[in-house]
Design a protein around this motif. Structure first.
Motif, PDB file in Angstrom:
ATOM      1  N   GLU A  13       0.835  -1.210   0.000  1.00 37.18           N
ATOM      2  CA  GLU A  13       0.000   0.000   0.000  1.00 37.18           C
ATOM      3  C   GLU A  13       0.869   1.259   0.000  1.00 37.18           C
ATOM      4  OE1 GLU A  13      -4.117  -1.154   2.208  1.00 37.18           O
ATOM      5  OE2 GLU A  13      -2.294  -1.351   3.434  1.00 37.18           O
ATOM      6  N   VAL A  14       1.966   1.231   0.739  1.00 38.13           N
ATOM      7  CA  VAL A  14       2.894   2.371   0.732  1.00 38.13           C
ATOM      8  C   VAL A  14       3.452   2.547  -0.684  1.00 38.13           C
ATOM      9  CG1 VAL A  14       5.088   3.278   1.622  1.00 38.13           C
ATOM     10  CG2 VAL A  14       3.475   2.145   3.180  1.00 38.13           C
ATOM     11  N   ASP A  15       3.857   1.445  -1.309  1.00 41.29           N
ATOM     12  CA  ASP A  15       4.380   1.515  -2.676  1.00 41.29           C
ATOM     13  C   ASP A  15       3.336   2.072  -3.637  1.00 41.29           C
ATOM     14  OD1 ASP A  15       6.655   0.394  -1.610  1.00 41.29           O
ATOM     15  OD2 ASP A  15       6.571  -1.452  -2.796  1.00 41.29           O
ATOM     16  N   GLU A  16       2.082   1.663  -3.464  1.00 43.43           N
ATOM     17  CA  GLU A  16       1.005   2.158  -4.323  1.00 43.43           C
ATOM     18  C   GLU A  16       0.856   3.671  -4.194  1.00 43.43           C
ATOM     19  OE1 GLU A  16      -3.731   1.375  -5.342  1.00 43.43           O
ATOM     20  OE2 GLU A  16      -2.746   0.154  -3.804  1.00 43.43           O
ATOM     21  N   ILE A  17       1.000   4.179  -2.986  1.00 44.33           N
ATOM     22  CA  ILE A  17       0.942   5.628  -2.763  1.00 44.33           C
ATOM     23  C   ILE A  17       2.072   6.319  -3.517  1.00 44.33           C
ATOM     24  CG2 ILE A  17       1.344   7.401  -0.999  1.00 44.33           C
ATOM     25  CD1 ILE A  17      -0.350   5.586   0.905  1.00 44.33           C
ATOM     26  N   LYS A  38       1.421  13.188   4.057  1.00 43.48           N
ATOM     27  CA  LYS A  38      -0.009  13.221   4.354  1.00 43.48           C
ATOM     28  C   LYS A  38      -0.690  11.933   3.895  1.00 43.48           C
ATOM     29  CE  LYS A  38      -3.848  15.166   5.689  1.00 43.48           C
ATOM     30  NZ  LYS A  38      -4.146  15.194   7.114  1.00 43.48           N
ATOM     31  N   LEU A  39      -0.334  11.445   2.712  1.00 50.58           N
ATOM     32  CA  LEU A  39      -0.926  10.208   2.209  1.00 50.58           C
ATOM     33  C   LEU A  39      -0.579   9.019   3.104  1.00 50.58           C
ATOM     34  CD1 LEU A  39      -0.337  10.651  -1.625  1.00 50.58           C
ATOM     35  CD2 LEU A  39      -2.467  10.997  -0.361  1.00 50.58           C
ATOM     36  N   VAL A  40       0.674   8.945   3.549  1.00 48.43           N
ATOM     37  CA  VAL A  40       1.084   7.852   4.443  1.00 48.43           C
ATOM     38  C   VAL A  40       0.385   8.005   5.802  1.00 48.43           C
ATOM     39  CG1 VAL A  40       3.035   6.752   5.626  1.00 48.43           C
ATOM     40  CG2 VAL A  40       3.254   7.441   3.229  1.00 48.43           C
ATOM     41  N   ASP A  41       0.216   9.230   6.274  1.00 45.29           N
ATOM     42  CA  ASP A  41      -0.534   9.458   7.514  1.00 45.29           C
ATOM     43  C   ASP A  41      -1.959   8.938   7.379  1.00 45.29           C
ATOM     44  OD1 ASP A  41       1.603  10.708   8.742  1.00 45.29           O
ATOM     45  OD2 ASP A  41       0.771  12.739   8.602  1.00 45.29           O
ATOM     46  N   GLU A  42      -2.594   9.233   6.252  1.00 40.13           N
ATOM     47  CA  GLU A  42      -3.966   8.776   6.027  1.00 40.13           C
ATOM     48  C   GLU A  42      -4.030   7.250   5.994  1.00 40.13           C
ATOM     49  OE1 GLU A  42      -5.373  10.742   2.488  1.00 40.13           O
ATOM     50  OE2 GLU A  42      -5.460  12.694   3.475  1.00 40.13           O
ATOM     51  N   LEU A  43      -3.030   6.624   5.386  1.00 42.08           N
ATOM     52  CA  LEU A  43      -2.963   5.162   5.353  1.00 42.08           C
ATOM     53  C   LEU A  43      -2.894   4.621   6.777  1.00 42.08           C
ATOM     54  CD1 LEU A  43      -2.631   2.585   3.549  1.00 42.08           C
ATOM     55  CD2 LEU A  43      -0.162   2.923   3.807  1.00 42.08           C
TER      56      LEU A  43
END
Length: 121
Positions: free
Chosen positions: A31-35, A99-104
């Motif tokens: 999921e991190v890679d997808e971001i 921010k995207l990783v925080d949301e994840l």
């Protein structure tokens, strides 16, 4: 190099922290890679090459295949600063990624993290 010192830091040196943050909350490396791929337009192979090359954040975002136009929909506060108000493009991209990783890590669904119908992987 002019700018903040984070610009010279390699993405590869911070990447494990992004993964650890996600995994502590039950999310995955995939999921991190997808971001990363969604934000920058990298394929998994080109992303892994950038990590292996220890590319700096500045070069990583400057050479990104295609920054996702939907990234402008990323709003909110990271480190006390509103993401949408950051003027420097490199710093803004770094904070958008944060921010995207925080949301994840907060448990949001990937479709929401990747801004719904704008989720062109």
């Amino acid at each position: 190099m002019t700018g903040h010192r984070i610009f010279g830091v390699s993405v590869a040196s911070v990447y494990p922290a992004y993964i650890a943050k996600a995994e502590r909350k039950g999310r995955t490396k995939q999921e991190v890679d997808e971001i990363f791929r969604w934000l920058t337009g990298h394929s998994q192979e080109s992303f892994e090459r950038e990590l292996a090359d220890k590319t700096s954040f500045e070069d990583f975002f400057a050479k990104a295949p295609k920054m996702n136009p939907a990234r402008e929909l990323i709003t909110g506060v990271v480190c006390g600063i509103r993401v949408e108000n950051i003027e420097d493009p490199t710093m803004k991209a770094i904070r958008q990624l944060d921010k995207l990783v925080d949301e994840l890590a907060k448990g949001k669904a990937m479709t929401r993290i990747l801004r719904g119908e704008h989720a062109a992987s």
